[in-house]
Design an enzyme around this catalytic site. Structure first.
Site, PDB file in Angstrom:
ATOM      1  CG  HIS A  78      -2.683  -6.798   7.652  1.00 33.70           C
ATOM      2  ND1 HIS A  78      -1.741  -6.127   6.909  1.00 33.70           N
ATOM      3  CD2 HIS A  78      -3.678  -5.918   7.889  1.00 33.70           C
ATOM      4  CE1 HIS A  78      -2.154  -4.892   6.714  1.00 33.70           C
ATOM      5  NE2 HIS A  78      -3.321  -4.730   7.302  1.00 33.70           N
ATOM      6  CD  GLU A 121      -1.585  -3.515  10.505  1.00 34.29           C
ATOM      7  OE1 GLU A 121      -2.610  -4.131  10.791  1.00 34.29           O
ATOM      8  OE2 GLU A 121      -1.567  -2.322  10.187  1.00 34.29           O
ATOM      9  CG  ASP A 175      -3.913  -2.446   2.617  1.00 29.36           C
ATOM     10  OD1 ASP A 175      -4.741  -2.153   3.495  1.00 29.36           O
ATOM     11  OD2 ASP A 175      -2.796  -2.925   2.864  1.00 29.36           O
ATOM     12  CD  GLU A 202      -7.636  -6.671   9.261  1.00 31.13           C
ATOM     13  OE1 GLU A 202      -6.425  -7.008   9.240  1.00 31.13           O
ATOM     14  OE2 GLU A 202      -8.013  -5.495   9.339  1.00 31.13           O
ATOM     15  CE1 TYR A 244      -5.946   2.067  10.423  1.00 37.99           C
ATOM     16  CE2 TYR A 244      -6.808   1.367  12.551  1.00 37.99           C
ATOM     17  CZ  TYR A 244      -6.467   1.090  11.243  1.00 37.99           C
ATOM     18  OH  TYR A 244      -6.665  -0.162  10.749  1.00 37.99           O
ATOM     19  NE  ARG A 273     -10.212  -2.442  13.099  1.00 39.42           N
ATOM     20  CZ  ARG A 273      -9.362  -1.735  12.357  1.00 39.42           C
ATOM     21  NH1 ARG A 273      -8.103  -2.131  12.240  1.00 39.42           N
ATOM     22  NH2 ARG A 273      -9.744  -0.661  11.705  1.00 39.42           N
ATOM     23  CD1 TRP A 330      -2.283   7.671   9.921  1.00 37.37           C
ATOM     24  CD2 TRP A 330      -1.786   5.664   9.042  1.00 37.37           C
ATOM     25  NE1 TRP A 330      -3.444   7.144   9.418  1.00 37.37           N
ATOM     26  CE2 TRP A 330      -3.162   5.908   8.875  1.00 37.37           C
ATOM     27  CE3 TRP A 330      -1.251   4.464   8.577  1.00 37.37           C
ATOM     28  CZ2 TRP A 330      -4.029   5.000   8.255  1.00 37.37           C
ATOM     29  CZ3 TRP A 330      -2.086   3.563   7.958  1.00 37.37           C
ATOM     30  CH2 TRP A 330      -3.467   3.831   7.796  1.00 37.37           C
ATOM     31  NE  ARG A 385      -3.350  -7.632  12.981  1.00 36.29           N
ATOM     32  CZ  ARG A 385      -4.218  -7.619  11.979  1.00 36.29           C
ATOM     33  NH1 ARG A 385      -4.869  -8.707  11.641  1.00 36.29           N
ATOM     34  NH2 ARG A 385      -4.468  -6.514  11.303  1.00 36.29           N
ATOM     35  CG  ASP A 415      -5.218  -1.577  14.586  1.00 35.49           C
ATOM     36  OD1 ASP A 415      -4.179  -1.381  15.269  1.00 35.49           O
ATOM     37  OD2 ASP A 415      -5.208  -1.761  13.354  1.00 35.49           O
ATOM     38  CG  ASN A 467      -2.155   0.766   1.091  1.00 36.75           C
ATOM     39  OD1 ASN A 467      -2.408   1.350   0.041  1.00 36.75           O
ATOM     40  ND2 ASN A 467      -2.969   0.788   2.140  1.00 36.75           N
ATOM     41  CG  HIS A 517     -12.188  -3.385   9.803  1.00 36.04           C
ATOM     42  ND1 HIS A 517     -11.231  -2.504   9.371  1.00 36.04           N
ATOM     43  CD2 HIS A 517     -11.534  -4.536  10.068  1.00 36.04           C
ATOM     44  CE1 HIS A 517     -10.049  -3.096   9.376  1.00 36.04           C
ATOM     45  NE2 HIS A 517     -10.209  -4.333   9.783  1.00 36.04           N
ATOM     46  CG  HIS A 541      -2.951   1.967  12.982  1.00 37.89           C
ATOM     47  ND1 HIS A 541      -2.269   2.794  12.139  1.00 37.89           N
ATOM     48  CD2 HIS A 541      -3.355   0.923  12.227  1.00 37.89           C
ATOM     49  CE1 HIS A 541      -2.273   2.291  10.919  1.00 37.89           C
ATOM     50  NE2 HIS A 541      -2.925   1.145  10.946  1.00 37.89           N
ATOM     51  CD  GLU A 563      -4.357  -4.815  14.438  1.00 40.66           C
ATOM     52  OE1 GLU A 563      -5.588  -5.041  14.510  1.00 40.66           O
ATOM     53  OE2 GLU A 563      -3.781  -4.498  13.396  1.00 40.66           O
TER      54      GLU A 563
HETATM   55  O1  KDG Z   1      -2.042  -0.439   4.507  1.00 41.98           O
HETATM   56  C1  KDG Z   1      -2.224  -0.250   5.869  1.00 41.98           C
HETATM   57  C2  KDG Z   1      -3.515  -0.886   6.338  1.00 41.98           C
HETATM   58  O2  KDG Z   1      -3.632  -2.181   5.859  1.00 41.98           O
HETATM   59  C3  KDG Z   1      -3.599  -0.904   7.832  1.00 41.98           C
HETATM   60  O3  KDG Z   1      -3.594   0.394   8.319  1.00 41.98           O
HETATM   61  C4  KDG Z   1      -4.865  -1.611   8.264  1.00 41.98           C
HETATM   62  O4  KDG Z   1      -4.166  -1.575  10.553  1.00 41.98           O
HETATM   63  C5  KDG Z   1      -4.812  -2.098   9.662  1.00 41.98           C
HETATM   64  C6  KDG Z   1      -5.573  -3.301   9.984  1.00 41.98           C
HETATM   65  O5  KDG Z   1      -5.484  -3.728  11.127  1.00 41.98           O
HETATM   66  O6  KDG Z   1      -6.245  -3.815   9.107  1.00 41.98           O
HETATM   67 MG    MG Z   2      -3.861  -2.963  12.162  1.00 41.36          MG
END
Ligand code: KDG
Ligand code: MG
Length: 402
Positions: A312, A262, A316, A339, A159, A147, A402, A283, A210, A37, A122, A212, A236
């Site tokens: 994961h 991930e 994407d 996921e 996020y 989630r 991020w 993940r 998550d 991605n 999600h 993140h 996560e």
């Molecule tokens: O490309 C990045 C995403 O796949 C990611 O931010 C998604 O954190 C993510 C998740 O848990 O699916």
């Molecule tokens: Mg994630």
């Protein structure tokens, strides 16, 4: 059987996907996902300029040797671009093997260890009320694990929360957008979200969250502790995981299960985390973790340390990766959860697949190989468009995770 050639197909049916198609002298072809991605074309070049020329004439059944040829043979090891390219080749070769032998890939990986693959969806909302409604909506669709992410009071965007689309898609066309972050506001908000979810929805549903990568170990320890009464399936990416020692601190303070990986691309990114039992779920995905060959080994290593998989599966990763993931999920003993973020209608049209969802679980289907195809004429209707993931700053402007 010999490999005649391979081509890289780049398309953007709502978001960018890179797909490798390997062709053989017996007319059988295999597909591999090569999507990274926001850095898609780097993998395209790595494949076209460096790997594909070395594939011609090889026996596609030699998945182990070919994997090492590209891993060790490059001299330069690991990294997301390299490992995504190797993964695409590996997936495509397992697809060819399955098609040539007339069996679904899970039968080459040990057969079925279970009947179905538990998946999580999600649910997101701009505030707690919307997220609770979304979780309920997914529950009514049959999901057993969901989630939950929500907007944070005082932050314009965060996020996991869609701006204007129906489904969350973080990559945006054009140059990277920027969002602002406050750890304090986040930490105040998340326990309230899960309290509301449990009060409204009860105890049966598996709930996941998550972070993140946005906390320090001691902040993550506080959050994990505060979430304990709501018994999450997992928390996560509580912290950025380069410093694997940091997880010891989280572990000492909380029994909330941890899922990480991930952004990992090698078993070596998680070796200490698993060996010291600092995490509960790995993940890493097939596309970013070096393919089926590498992920089968990572899963077997994880099993020694009571670590389960939780791959994961965001949007994407293309349906080719989802298909491959489901075959591995079905076959390994220490599968935990998968996921499952929905793809849009154009993506579904571009990549017909045998896998399907029923009653909270997914099934890879029984077609030979991975059971996923690409319609090249449809893909050609959606040309590549440059897109980036957002960047994130603290409220004072400091660049952050991020
Ligand atoms: O490309 C990045 C995403 O796949 C990611 O931010 C998604 O954190 C993510 C998740 O848990 O699916
Ligand atoms: Mg994630």
């Amino acid at each position: 059987m010999k490999i005649l050639g391979a081509k890289v197909i780049v398309c953007s049916p709502g978001r960018n996907f890179v797909t490798l198609k390997i062709e053989t002298d017996e007319g059988i072809y295999g597909l591999g996902d090569a999507t990274l991605n926001g850095r898609e074309l780097a993998v395209v070049s790595y494949l076209e300029d460096h790997l594909v020329p070395c594939l011609i004439g090889r026996d596609p059944f030699q998945t182990e040797d070919i994997w090492h040829y590209f891993y060790r043979g490059a001299y330069w090891r690991r990294g997301p671009v390299t490992m995504t390219a190797i993964a695409a080749i590996d997936m495509a070769l397992w697809d060819i093997k399955g098609k040539a032998l007339g069996v679904p890939v899970y039968n080459l990986l040990g057969g079925k260890s279970r009947n179905s693959v538990l998946v999580y969806a999600h649910a997101t909302g701009r505030d707690i009320g919307e997220t609770v409604d979304e979780v309920e909506r997914y529950r009514q669709k049959g999901y057993l694990a969901i989630r939950a992410q929500s907007g944070i009071p005082g932050l314009a965007s965060t996020y996991g929360v869609p701006k204007d689309q129906k489904y969350y898609e973080p990559a945006e066309r054009g140059l990277p957008s920027e969002s602002l972050w406050s750890t304090e506001k986040y930490l105040r908000h998340v326990p309230k979200l899960f309290e509301a979810l449990r009060n409204t929805l009860g105890d049966d549903l598996h709930l996941l969250h998550d972070v993140h990568h946005r906390l320090t170990p001691i902040q993550a320890a506080r959050l994990g502790k505060e979430l304990e009464p709501f018994h999450l399936f997992w928390m996560e990416d509580p912290v950025a995981a380069e410093l694997q020692d940091g997880f010891r601190l989280i572990r000492q303070h909380t029994t909330t299960p941890l899922a990480v990986g991930e952004v990992f691309n090698s078993i070596w990114d998680a070796e200490q985390l698993m060996r010291e039992q600092l995490i509960d779920y790995l993940r890493m995905s097939i596309v970013h973790g070096g393919g089926i060959t590498a992920m089968k080994k990572a899963a077997d290593f994880a099993a020694l340390y009571h670590v389960q998989t939780g791959a994961h599966g965001a949007s994407d990763m293309s349906p080719v990766c989802m298909g491959a993931a489901l075959h591995l999920d079905l076959a390994i003993n220490n599968f935990g959860i998968q996921e499952h973020m929905l793809h849009n209608a154009q993506t579904e049209e571009t990549f017909p697949h045998a896998y399907f969802f029923r009653d909270g679980s997914m099934y890879p289907g029984d077609e030979p190989g991975l059971g996923v195809d690409i319609k090249e004429d449809v893909a050609a209707r959606f040309p590549y468009e440059r897109a980036y993931l957002p960047v994130n700053r603290k409220e004072d402007g400091t660049l952050f995770h991020w």
